[in-house]
Write an enzyme that holds these catalytic residues in place. Structure first.
Site, mmCIF file in Angstrom:
data_model
loop_
_atom_site.group_PDB
_atom_site.id
_atom_site.type_symbol
_atom_site.label_atom_id
_atom_site.label_comp_id
_atom_site.label_asym_id
_atom_site.label_seq_id
_atom_site.Cartn_x
_atom_site.Cartn_y
_atom_site.Cartn_z
ATOM 1 N N ASP A 12 21.748 7.915 47.442
ATOM 2 C CA ASP A 12 22.253 9.278 47.453
ATOM 3 C C ASP A 12 21.678 9.958 48.687
ATOM 4 O O ASP A 12 20.713 9.474 49.298
ATOM 5 C CB ASP A 12 21.811 9.984 46.171
ATOM 6 C CG ASP A 12 22.160 11.454 46.167
ATOM 7 O OD1 ASP A 12 23.320 11.786 46.446
ATOM 8 O OD2 ASP A 12 21.258 12.271 45.897
ATOM 9 N N ASP A 14 21.477 14.034 49.400
ATOM 10 C CA ASP A 14 20.713 15.258 49.126
ATOM 11 C C ASP A 14 19.696 15.022 48.014
ATOM 12 O O ASP A 14 20.065 14.644 46.901
ATOM 13 C CB ASP A 14 21.667 16.379 48.699
ATOM 14 C CG ASP A 14 22.724 16.670 49.750
ATOM 15 O OD1 ASP A 14 22.447 17.474 50.654
ATOM 16 O OD2 ASP A 14 23.814 16.080 49.670
ATOM 17 N N ASP A 173 18.661 10.841 42.612
ATOM 18 C CA ASP A 173 17.782 11.835 41.988
ATOM 19 C C ASP A 173 18.468 12.635 40.899
ATOM 20 O O ASP A 173 17.884 13.584 40.371
ATOM 21 C CB ASP A 173 17.233 12.800 43.050
ATOM 22 C CG ASP A 173 18.320 13.728 43.602
ATOM 23 O OD1 ASP A 173 19.409 13.217 43.942
ATOM 24 O OD2 ASP A 173 18.077 14.940 43.683
#
Length: 223
Positions: A12, A14, A173
């Protein structure tokens, strides 16, 4: 080296590879202020990140009084225009992230990015940070068509296909990341330092890392 357990490792963007929170908060606050709303702190914005720009904006508007879809359409354009013009002012890779990418590349691993950020913005930010050439595939929230970003498995499947196939793992996250990886049959590692919407233990990842310095051993354990 050819004995590393994974041929492909996806990330991922961000809150995983990059700390984009300062620039995203600035763009959101630009949109909020233009609508006469109070601005939010970076810490308030972090849990809103991960589902794409419209999701973040909707969360920000909800936190400051709500809005209609028509308002959201206007403000989303303002947010994206501001973000595109200021995309890498504060954004930096998380500590040890580049070293982890180097170590994976040395081991012959093919690297990829799968983000819910628009693909054009993902490519812009990676280019401005000089990171584009590290990744064999860059897949955004709009790459697979409307409604097919994470948590859909489609972008993860596309990642594996574009990287040539083989055993893969995914690092993220958010619940979007872990759900998408698992839906595609991949194991997932969660980053406790990311933009968490909930306790990291609740994401359901096979392993959690507190720093990118832990990534290589975690992937070896994951195998």
């Amino acid at each position: 080296m050819t004995d590393f357990p994974f041929r492909i490792v996806g990330f991922d963007l961000d809150g995983t590879l990059l700390d984009t929170s300062g620039d995203l908060a600035a763009a959101l606050n630009h949109a909020l202020a233009s609508a006469g709303r109070p601005t939010l702190s970076v810490e308030q914005v972090k849990p809103m990140i991960g589902g794409g720009a419209r999701h973040m904006l909707a969360q920000g508007m909800a936190a400051t009084g709500g809005c209609t879809d028509a308002e959201l359409n206007v403000l989303q354009r303002r947010l994206l225009d501001h973000y595109q013009a200021n995309i890498a002012v504060l954004t930096r890779p998380f500590p040890h992230a580049l070293d982890a990418l180097d170590q994976l590349a040395t081991r012959g691993v093919t690297l990829a990015v799968v983000t819910n950020k628009l693909e054009a913005l993902a490519r812009q930010i990676l280019a401005e940070l000089g990171l584009t050439d590290r990744f064999a595939a860059i897949i955004g929230g709009d790459t697979m068509g409307p409604g097919n970003g994470k948590p859909s498995r489609l972008p993860i499947d596309a990642m594996v296909a574009r990287c040539g196939g083989g055993r893969a793992a995914f690092i993220g996250d958010s619940i979007y990341d872990i759900t998408a990886a698992h839906a595609a049959g991949l194991p997932a590692i969660a980053c406790s330092f990311g933009f968490l919407m909930q306790p990291v233990e609740e994401l359901g990842a096979e392993l959690v890392i507190d720093s990118f310095a832990e990534l290589i051993p975690a992937l070896e354990r994951l195998a």
